[in-house]
Design a protein around this motif. Structure first.
Motif, PDB file in Angstrom:
ATOM      1  N   ASP A   1       0.832  -1.215   0.000  1.00 24.94           N
ATOM      2  CA  ASP A   1       0.000   0.000   0.000  1.00 24.94           C
ATOM      3  C   ASP A   1       0.866   1.263   0.000  1.00 24.94           C
ATOM      4  O   ASP A   1       0.465   2.304  -0.535  1.00 24.94           O
ATOM      5  CB  ASP A   1      -0.915   0.041   1.238  1.00 24.94           C
ATOM      6  N   ALA A   2       2.041   1.176   0.654  1.00 15.91           N
ATOM      7  CA  ALA A   2       2.926   2.346   0.721  1.00 15.91           C
ATOM      8  C   ALA A   2       3.689   2.549  -0.581  1.00 15.91           C
ATOM      9  O   ALA A   2       4.499   3.465  -0.690  1.00 15.91           O
ATOM     10  CB  ALA A   2       3.909   2.191   1.888  1.00 15.91           C
ATOM     11  N   GLY A   3       3.465   1.672  -1.538  1.00 18.56           N
ATOM     12  CA  GLY A   3       4.066   1.868  -2.861  1.00 18.56           C
ATOM     13  C   GLY A   3       5.439   1.262  -3.018  1.00 18.56           C
ATOM     14  O   GLY A   3       6.155   1.586  -3.969  1.00 18.56           O
ATOM     15  N   VAL A   4       5.831   0.375  -2.069  1.00 11.26           N
ATOM     16  CA  VAL A   4       7.144  -0.242  -2.255  1.00 11.26           C
ATOM     17  C   VAL A   4       7.015  -1.379  -3.268  1.00 11.26           C
ATOM     18  O   VAL A   4       5.924  -1.856  -3.560  1.00 11.26           O
ATOM     19  CB  VAL A   4       7.774  -0.741  -0.929  1.00 11.26           C
ATOM     20  N   ASN A   5       8.155  -1.799  -3.790  1.00 10.34           N
ATOM     21  CA  ASN A   5       8.154  -2.802  -4.856  1.00 10.34           C
ATOM     22  C   ASN A   5       8.556  -4.187  -4.371  1.00 10.34           C
ATOM     23  O   ASN A   5       8.345  -5.170  -5.074  1.00 10.34           O
ATOM     24  CB  ASN A   5       9.120  -2.380  -5.965  1.00 10.34           C
ATOM     25  N   GLY A   6       9.166  -4.250  -3.195  1.00  8.59           N
ATOM     26  CA  GLY A   6       9.602  -5.553  -2.714  1.00  8.59           C
ATOM     27  C   GLY A   6       9.803  -5.553  -1.215  1.00  8.59           C
ATOM     28  O   GLY A   6       9.858  -4.496  -0.572  1.00  8.59           O
ATOM     29  N   VAL A   7       9.869  -6.764  -0.658  1.00 13.24           N
ATOM     30  CA  VAL A   7      10.168  -6.898   0.774  1.00 13.24           C
ATOM     31  C   VAL A   7      11.262  -7.952   0.944  1.00 13.24           C
ATOM     32  O   VAL A   7      11.374  -8.876   0.132  1.00 13.24           O
ATOM     33  CB  VAL A   7       8.930  -7.321   1.616  1.00 13.24           C
ATOM     34  N   VAL A   8      12.055  -7.774   1.989  1.00 17.43           N
ATOM     35  CA  VAL A   8      12.934  -8.863   2.418  1.00 17.43           C
ATOM     36  C   VAL A   8      12.335  -9.416   3.699  1.00 17.43           C
ATOM     37  O   VAL A   8      12.221  -8.703   4.704  1.00 17.43           O
ATOM     38  CB  VAL A   8      14.383  -8.392   2.698  1.00 17.43           C
ATOM     39  N   VAL A   9      11.883 -10.670   3.632  1.00 17.49           N
ATOM     40  CA  VAL A   9      11.437 -11.356   4.842  1.00 17.49           C
ATOM     41  C   VAL A   9      12.701 -11.604   5.659  1.00 17.49           C
ATOM     42  O   VAL A   9      13.573 -12.377   5.261  1.00 17.49           O
ATOM     43  CB  VAL A   9      10.715 -12.676   4.493  1.00 17.49           C
ATOM     44  N   SER A  10      12.802 -10.892   6.773  1.00 16.92           N
ATOM     45  CA  SER A  10      14.070 -10.898   7.516  1.00 16.92           C
ATOM     46  C   SER A  10      13.823 -10.596   8.986  1.00 16.92           C
ATOM     47  O   SER A  10      12.945  -9.802   9.332  1.00 16.92           O
ATOM     48  CB  SER A  10      15.000  -9.817   6.929  1.00 16.92           C
ATOM     49  N   ASN A  11      14.602 -11.246   9.837  1.00 16.60           N
ATOM     50  CA  ASN A  11      14.638 -10.860  11.252  1.00 16.60           C
ATOM     51  C   ASN A  11      16.057 -10.419  11.622  1.00 16.60           C
ATOM     52  O   ASN A  11      16.476 -10.573  12.757  1.00 16.60           O
ATOM     53  CB  ASN A  11      14.141 -11.997  12.151  1.00 16.60           C
ATOM     54  N   HIS A  12      16.761  -9.905  10.606  1.00 16.37           N
ATOM     55  CA  HIS A  12      18.105  -9.352  10.814  1.00 16.37           C
ATOM     56  C   HIS A  12      19.071 -10.446  11.282  1.00 16.37           C
ATOM     57  O   HIS A  12      19.975 -10.211  12.093  1.00 16.37           O
ATOM     58  CB  HIS A  12      18.058  -8.219  11.843  1.00 16.37           C
ATOM     59  N   GLY A  13      18.854 -11.648  10.787  1.00 16.87           N
ATOM     60  CA  GLY A  13      19.737 -12.748  11.187  1.00 16.87           C
ATOM     61  C   GLY A  13      19.679 -13.034  12.678  1.00 16.87           C
ATOM     62  O   GLY A  13      20.673 -13.440  13.281  1.00 16.87           O
TER      63      GLY A  13
END
Ligand SMILES: Cc1cc2nc3c(=O)[nH]c(=O)nc-3n(C[C@H](O)[C@H](O)[C@H](O)COP(=O)(O)O)c2cc1C
Length: 397
Positions: free
Chosen positions: A268-280
């Motif tokens: 909704d915020a207009g981003v194009n991708g996500v990294v599913v991540s918990n910062h390692g």
């Protein structure tokens, strides 16, 4: 063992552990609090079985992937890591050049030790930039304008670190983006002469070249640690992300998403991708393993967003499992840092070649010719919270 003889990422980890002072290795290796999430990221992969299809008649493998309009020779990027200069001199350039040598991508971190301009000039490959929204909007704007001017097309904003994770190894070692000269730290350095000679005596304390202009002149790691403590922006919100969206015309990715609901908000915020991540596993201990979080995120947002994942990837089979569960590509953290700490650019390249060969072999063994052929039918997952369930495949639950 020599770098060239390392057969696995684990071999490189052993070399890294030997070469680095304990305090520095702990910074690389550690997670937050009880390190439950750190371990869960790895064990999640062990719960997923690969399902082969035999006699599919493919004699060649093609690992290429297109991510947000950019082509890679394999669906892998080296993810952003700050303070890599503590492992090897000119670490960011070593990481970027090694990535380019195999056609993988490279993401430069905000607290990298090499300026984006220097990395871009030294590296022929694809570079993305990762922004921590520290300080003020003017700082973010300055950084993303510099990245854009260097030819960076894709921006990653990390959102899981608005407060610092409680990394107890670092607290015990009194290490916080800086090394304090305690008797133990001095002994640790003296007993690791190869690291001492190549990193510490040759280069001294690594500086933070991307953000040094926001810090007082001559600022070292201690000043950065103070800056990030005071200016981390715990209140950063979706509206701030919307502001970044307005000011960045290229592909925008949010790193640190673990739920389908947040992935939908990102879309909704207009981003194009996500990294599913918990910062390692270095931030919220107790958070879900990323491989477990991935299917729901991909199911909800996969049509609107390019879904990437990181956390615990140490094998080519891990990459294939992640893709089967909905990721388009993966980011590496420690896997390539082990290579870096073991042997600089050659060590990073070795890590990437090991993973590339493993991916290729796994594709052959499950009967796929291309990365795009990999799908949910190539995995079975033990555990209730998964796409399909079947027990008895070596699950460790
Ligand atoms: C030493 C170290 C430094 C890191 N620094 C950053 C950083 O500056 N920015 C960021 O977004 N993530 C950072 N991360 C997280 C990685 O990008 C990635 O999410 C994580 O390492 C993936 O897990 P893995 O190491 O198990 O592969 C760092 C991770 C490590 C190990």
């Amino acid at each position: 063992m020599r770098i060239a003889d390392a057969a696995s990422i684990e071999d490189l980890a052993r070399l890294a552990r030997k070469r680095l002072p304990r305090i520095v290795f702990d910074y690389l290796e550690g997670g937050s609090e009880d390190e439950v999430t750190l371990r869960a990221n790895r064990t999640a992969f062990a719960r997923v079985c690969l399902v082969p299809e035999v006699l599919t008649g493919h004699s060649r493998r093609d690992l290429r992937a297109t991510l947000l309009g950019q082509q890679f020779a394999l669906p892998v990027l080296i993810g952003p890591t700050g303070l890599s200069g503590i492992f090897w001199p000119d670490a960011d350039v070593a990481l970027a050049r090694a990535a380019a040598s195999v056609g993988a991508g490279f993401v430069l971190s905000t607290p990298a030790n090499t300026a984006i301009e220097r990395v871009a000039a030294a590296c022929p490959g694809t570079i993305w930039f990762q922004l921590y929204p520290w300080g003020e909007r003017a700082h973010w704007l300055r950084l993303i304008e510099r990245a854009g001017a260097c030819g960076v097309r894709t921006l990653i904003v990390t959102v899981d670190s608005l407060v610092a994770g409680k990394r107890e190894r670092d607290l015990r070692n009194r290490f916080a983006h800086e090394v304090r000269y305690t008797p133990r730290a001095i002994w640790d350095g003296l007993t690791h002469p190869r690291w001492l000679a190549t990193v510490w005596l040759r280069r001294g304390v690594p500086h933070f070249e991307n953000i040094s202009e926001f810090l007082p002149p001559g600022a070292d790691a201690r000043t950065l640690a103070e800056f990030t403590r005071a200016r981390r922006n715990a209140g950063f919100s979706w509206s701030d992300l919307g502001w970044i969206r307005e000011h960045w015309s290229g592909p925008l990715i949010v790193k640190g998403i673990l739920t389908a609901a947040d992935a939908a908000r990102a879309a909704d915020a207009g981003v194009n991708g996500v990294v599913v991540s918990n910062h390692g596993g270095r931030q919220l201990d107790g958070a879900q393993a990323t491989l477990d979080a991935l299917p729901a995120v991909a199911a909800k947002a996969g049509h609107a967003l390019t879904v990437l994942v990181d956390g615990g990837i140490r094998r080519g089979s891990d990459v294939v499992k992640a893709i089967a569960l909905g990721a388009r590509g993966v980011l590496l953290g420690r896997a390539t840092l082990y290579g870096l700490a073991a042997g600089g650019e050659a060590g990073v390249a070795r890590a990437l070649v090991i993973l590339r060969d493993e991916i290729e072999r796994v594709l052959a063994l499950i009967g796929c010719a291309t990365i795009a052929d990999v799908s949910a039918r190539h995995v079975e997952v033990a555990g209730a919270h998964t796409l399909r369930t079947r027990t008895g495949c070596g699950a460790d639950e």
